[in-house]
Design an enzyme around this catalytic site. Sequence first.
Site, PDB file in Angstrom:
ATOM      1  CG  ASP A  90      -1.145   3.558   2.624  1.00 19.08           C
ATOM      2  OD1 ASP A  90      -2.365   3.499   2.358  1.00 19.08           O
ATOM      3  OD2 ASP A  90      -0.350   4.315   2.028  1.00 19.08           O
ATOM      4  CE  LYS A 107       3.864   6.959  -8.195  1.00 12.95           C
ATOM      5  NZ  LYS A 107       3.136   6.406  -7.088  1.00 12.95           N
ATOM      6  CE  LYS A 142      -4.455   0.311   0.553  1.00 14.02           C
ATOM      7  NZ  LYS A 142      -4.075   1.717   0.482  1.00 14.02           N
ATOM      8  CE  LYS A 147      -0.202   1.197  -9.734  1.00 10.76           C
ATOM      9  NZ  LYS A 147      -0.260   2.600 -10.115  1.00 10.76           N
ATOM     10  CG  ASP A 162      -3.898  -4.250  -4.340  1.00 11.28           C
ATOM     11  OD1 ASP A 162      -3.421  -3.377  -5.082  1.00 11.28           O
ATOM     12  OD2 ASP A 162      -3.277  -4.737  -3.384  1.00 11.28           O
ATOM     13  CG  HIS A 163      -4.772   1.399  -7.043  1.00 16.66           C
ATOM     14  ND1 HIS A 163      -4.427   1.531  -5.730  1.00 16.66           N
ATOM     15  CD2 HIS A 163      -3.835   2.071  -7.730  1.00 16.66           C
ATOM     16  CE1 HIS A 163      -3.336   2.265  -5.628  1.00 16.66           C
ATOM     17  NE2 HIS A 163      -2.944   2.607  -6.827  1.00 16.66           N
ATOM     18  CE  LYS A 173       2.105   7.854   1.619  1.00 17.29           C
ATOM     19  NZ  LYS A 173       1.572   7.530   0.292  1.00 17.29           N
ATOM     20  CG  PHE A 204     -23.223   6.478   3.629  1.00 14.75           C
ATOM     21  CD1 PHE A 204     -23.728   6.626   2.341  1.00 14.75           C
ATOM     22  CD2 PHE A 204     -21.993   7.043   3.936  1.00 14.75           C
ATOM     23  CE1 PHE A 204     -23.020   7.323   1.370  1.00 14.75           C
ATOM     24  CE2 PHE A 204     -21.280   7.738   2.975  1.00 14.75           C
ATOM     25  CZ  PHE A 204     -21.797   7.890   1.690  1.00 14.75           C
ATOM     26  CG  HIS A 206      -0.650  -1.286  -3.229  1.00 18.29           C
ATOM     27  ND1 HIS A 206      -1.929  -1.661  -3.545  1.00 18.29           N
ATOM     28  CD2 HIS A 206      -0.758  -0.016  -2.763  1.00 18.29           C
ATOM     29  CE1 HIS A 206      -2.769  -0.660  -3.291  1.00 18.29           C
ATOM     30  NE2 HIS A 206      -2.074   0.354  -2.810  1.00 18.29           N
ATOM     31  NE  ARG A 252     -21.802  11.581   3.709  1.00 14.92           N
ATOM     32  CZ  ARG A 252     -20.757  11.290   4.467  1.00 14.92           C
ATOM     33  NH1 ARG A 252     -20.921  10.973   5.729  1.00 14.92           N
ATOM     34  NH2 ARG A 252     -19.540  11.330   3.966  1.00 14.92           N
TER      35      ARG A 252
HETATM   36  C1  BG6 Z   1      -2.669   3.887  -2.157  1.00 10.22           C
HETATM   37  C2  BG6 Z   1      -2.103   4.363  -0.853  1.00 10.22           C
HETATM   38  O1  BG6 Z   1      -3.239   2.616  -2.007  1.00 10.22           O
HETATM   39  O2  BG6 Z   1      -1.617   3.815  -3.119  1.00 10.22           O
HETATM   40  C3  BG6 Z   1      -1.424   5.711  -1.018  1.00 10.22           C
HETATM   41  O3  BG6 Z   1      -3.156   4.487   0.085  1.00 10.22           O
HETATM   42  C4  BG6 Z   1      -0.401   5.660  -2.118  1.00 10.22           C
HETATM   43  O4  BG6 Z   1      -0.812   6.118   0.196  1.00 10.22           O
HETATM   44  C5  BG6 Z   1      -0.998   5.063  -3.389  1.00 10.22           C
HETATM   45  O5  BG6 Z   1       0.037   6.984  -2.364  1.00 10.22           O
HETATM   46  C6  BG6 Z   1       0.075   4.832  -4.433  1.00 10.22           C
HETATM   47  O6  BG6 Z   1      -0.541   4.432  -5.624  1.00 10.22           O
HETATM   48  P1  BG6 Z   1       0.172   4.638  -7.027  1.00 10.22           P
HETATM   49  O7  BG6 Z   1      -0.759   4.013  -7.997  1.00 10.22           O
HETATM   50  O8  BG6 Z   1       0.345   6.125  -7.207  1.00 10.22           O
HETATM   51  O9  BG6 Z   1       1.500   3.953  -6.929  1.00 10.22           O
END
Ligand code: BG6
Length: 489
Positions: A238, A345, A151, A185, A180-181, A340, A92, A243, A49
């Site tokens: 989320d 991590k 998502k 992986k 779903d990313h 979180k 859009f 995931h 935009r």
């Molecule tokens: C996303 C969530 O789908 O995945 C986020 O919306 C989260 O809140 C993230 O931080 C985590 O992804 P990754 O790949 O860093 O584990």
Amino acid sequence: MQVDNTQPCVMVIFGGTGDLTHTKLMPALYRLKMDALLPKMFHVIAVGRRDLTNDDYVQGIYNSVQESNELPIDEVTWSEFSKCIYYHRQTFDDDSGYAVLKEKLAALSSDCNVLYYLAVSPEYFETIVGKLGAHDMARKKGAWRRVVIEKPFGRNLKTAQYLNKRICDAFDEESVYRVDHYLGKSMLQNLLVIRFANIAFEAVWNKESIDHVQISACETVGVGTRGGYYERFGALRDMVQNHLVQMLMLIAVEPPKSFDEKHIRERKLAVLKHLIADNKKAKSVRGQYGEGENDGQLMKAYRSESLVAEDSDTETFAAMKLFINNERWRGVPFYLRTGKRMPAKTTQVMIEFKKQAEIMPSSQFGDCGPNRLIIKIHPEEGVAFEFNAKKPGTNDDIVPVQMNFCQHCHFGFNSPQAYERLLHDAMHGDATLFPSWDEIKSSWAFADQLSARWQNDAPDFPNYDAGTWGPQAAQELMSSDEREWWNKQ
Ligand code: BG6
């Protein structure tokens, strides 16, 4: 996989100026270009935009690609790639914008295949697919039209069904790719291989040999600037509904008849059906972080984050004990945990095997610990196997030792980022790594059941300090033996 790179393709990204496009999609396309994995005739139209010239837009993308790349940009590849990028300005809901976009697509190639990518806030999904349908841009004879949707796919079963209906009014179901990313992986894709390509694991992948499974996706970050979104979703919607449930399905599937989209999706769905049927046994705990400290850094409470209500009851942590009611898994607990503001991590799956019946007397050798298979997904990628061995020396003590496969160390840092794999597969029509609508529907049904149960008891939030592993009640889901690993990561 052998793929056909000769089919021309135009990718249209809605949300071309957004964060996802800058940090993930364009860097992924550039790397696919580097690896010669883009179609020979490829263009990307970024729809946004903002009032930007093409040169300004391309320069902005160059900066983002550079930032996300470990190595300096290859200028020759960049020069070729940048010539394929077009910026197209429109809102859009603007019909005239779609008409111009349609003309641009036709000018690039009249019989071109088109991949639409909706990298926009979910409230625009319906508008965009509706307009693509209305402008006759969602189907074409002799060429394909696909749509990739990020998502969150709905907020519960009802909203997901509504959204799906709107999308399928415009596009055919097999043209819809829901992201779903996590499935992109590399170590998640490895889950099936580690099990099915190794008799040492496949032969013992059942309730007779496995004591329990722990699946965790813990993050050190808080909600940052996403407080507004997070308030509506929380950890269950989320992370768990998508995931974590995807990881659970991949661990628990029955051997598929073949490793293609249809059969893998079928097997995954069967897991979910049994999980939901047996949901009464499930126990769950939720939490919300208060103030805390990690590595000497003070962190504010969730309720003090921007766009978060002062008395918010949104969960930033969820843990649960689930069972899969089928022949293979009956009675084996599956623990899922996400949160979180955890101390580290770590995304991983740990499969703990039953203790070996005492063949070697503990009076002579000491206690044998369980075998553990640890699949490290992020940030470390690899597999560790914990087993018992004799401690060197003159006595007979048995001690736990680990064999480690470090994917980074072994294959270098070239393992493709999740989005490279997902974009590549969507362009080549392989939806194996995208959840099917049936999976999404069933996982929402599962999340809705849990959420409904949560309505009846309101925990006293905040109930864990930022920088810790979550509320005390999460520990109580497990026996003291099971907790040993949970608290060790
Ligand atoms: C996303 C969530 O789908 O995945 C986020 O919306 C989260 O809140 C993230 O931080 C985590 O992804 P990754 O790949 O860093 O584990």
